[in-house]
Design a protein around this motif. Sequence first.
Motif, mmCIF file in Angstrom:
data_model
loop_
_atom_site.group_PDB
_atom_site.id
_atom_site.type_symbol
_atom_site.label_atom_id
_atom_site.label_comp_id
_atom_site.label_asym_id
_atom_site.label_seq_id
_atom_site.Cartn_x
_atom_site.Cartn_y
_atom_site.Cartn_z
ATOM 1 N N ALA A 60 0.835 -1.203 0.000
ATOM 2 C CA ALA A 60 0.000 0.000 0.000
ATOM 3 C C ALA A 60 0.871 1.254 0.000
ATOM 4 C CB ALA A 60 -0.937 -0.009 1.210
ATOM 5 N N CYS A 74 -0.964 9.326 4.986
ATOM 6 C CA CYS A 74 -0.271 8.133 4.483
ATOM 7 C C CYS A 74 1.247 8.227 4.609
ATOM 8 C CB CYS A 74 -0.659 7.855 3.031
ATOM 9 S SG CYS A 74 -2.383 7.354 2.841
ATOM 10 N N THR A 110 -5.307 2.505 9.026
ATOM 11 C CA THR A 110 -6.629 3.128 9.140
ATOM 12 C C THR A 110 -6.555 4.633 8.915
ATOM 13 O OG1 THR A 110 -7.392 1.412 10.649
ATOM 14 C CG2 THR A 110 -8.594 3.501 10.690
ATOM 15 N N ALA A 113 -6.080 5.267 5.217
ATOM 16 C CA ALA A 113 -7.306 5.016 4.444
ATOM 17 C C ALA A 113 -8.345 6.103 4.676
ATOM 18 C CB ALA A 113 -7.880 3.647 4.794
ATOM 19 N N THR A 114 -8.506 6.524 5.924
ATOM 20 C CA THR A 114 -9.514 7.549 6.206
ATOM 21 C C THR A 114 -9.063 8.931 5.756
ATOM 22 O OG1 THR A 114 -8.728 7.804 8.485
ATOM 23 C CG2 THR A 114 -10.556 6.282 8.122
ATOM 24 N N VAL A 121 -8.955 5.513 -2.333
ATOM 25 C CA VAL A 121 -8.647 4.397 -1.430
ATOM 26 C C VAL A 121 -8.240 3.156 -2.223
ATOM 27 C CG1 VAL A 121 -9.582 2.842 0.343
ATOM 28 C CG2 VAL A 121 -10.098 5.295 0.425
ATOM 29 N N PHE A 125 -5.051 0.778 -1.638
ATOM 30 C CA PHE A 125 -5.309 -0.501 -0.978
ATOM 31 C C PHE A 125 -5.926 -1.560 -1.874
ATOM 32 C CE2 PHE A 125 -5.172 2.648 2.410
ATOM 33 C CZ PHE A 125 -4.232 2.069 3.238
#
Length: 137
Positions: A60, A74, A110, A113-114, A121, A125
Motif C-alpha cells: 500500500a 499516508c 486506518t 485510508a480515512t 482508497v 489498498f
Amino acid sequence: METGRQTGEGPREGREAAGRQEDAATVRSLAREWHDEAMDAATAARRVDLKDMADGARKAALAAEWHGLDTGACAPLAGQASLAARTAADEETDYQELTDRQVVLGKTVTACATGLAPGRVADVFGEAQGGAEGDGL
C-alpha cells in the motif's frame, strides 16, 4: 510425581488434575506448562499475522507513493510497515511486542485510508475483497 500425561493435552489435563484433587503444585505445574506452550503457539501465529500485515502495508505504501498519495495521513505508512516487518522477523520479539506493533500498524493503515479521498482508497489498498452476502461488496 509422574502423571502419565502426554504432551499436547493442554488445559484439559490441568482441569482433570484439579478435579482429581491433586495437590496444588501439580495443578500449577500443569497450568504453567500449558500456558507456555499456548503462548509459544500464539506468538508464532501473531508473528505470521504481523508479517502478512506488514507485507500488505508495504504494498500500500508503494502504491501511495506511485500515485503521489504518500503525504499527509499516508506519510508514516512505509516507515511503520518496515518497522513491523523487522519486528516480525526478530525471533526474540515476544507476544506483547508483536501485538503492540500490530496495533500501531493497524492504526497507521486506518489513518491512511480515512485520510484519502473516497475515490483514491482503491488506488492505495486495491479493490475490496469478499465480504458478507448482501453488504454490497
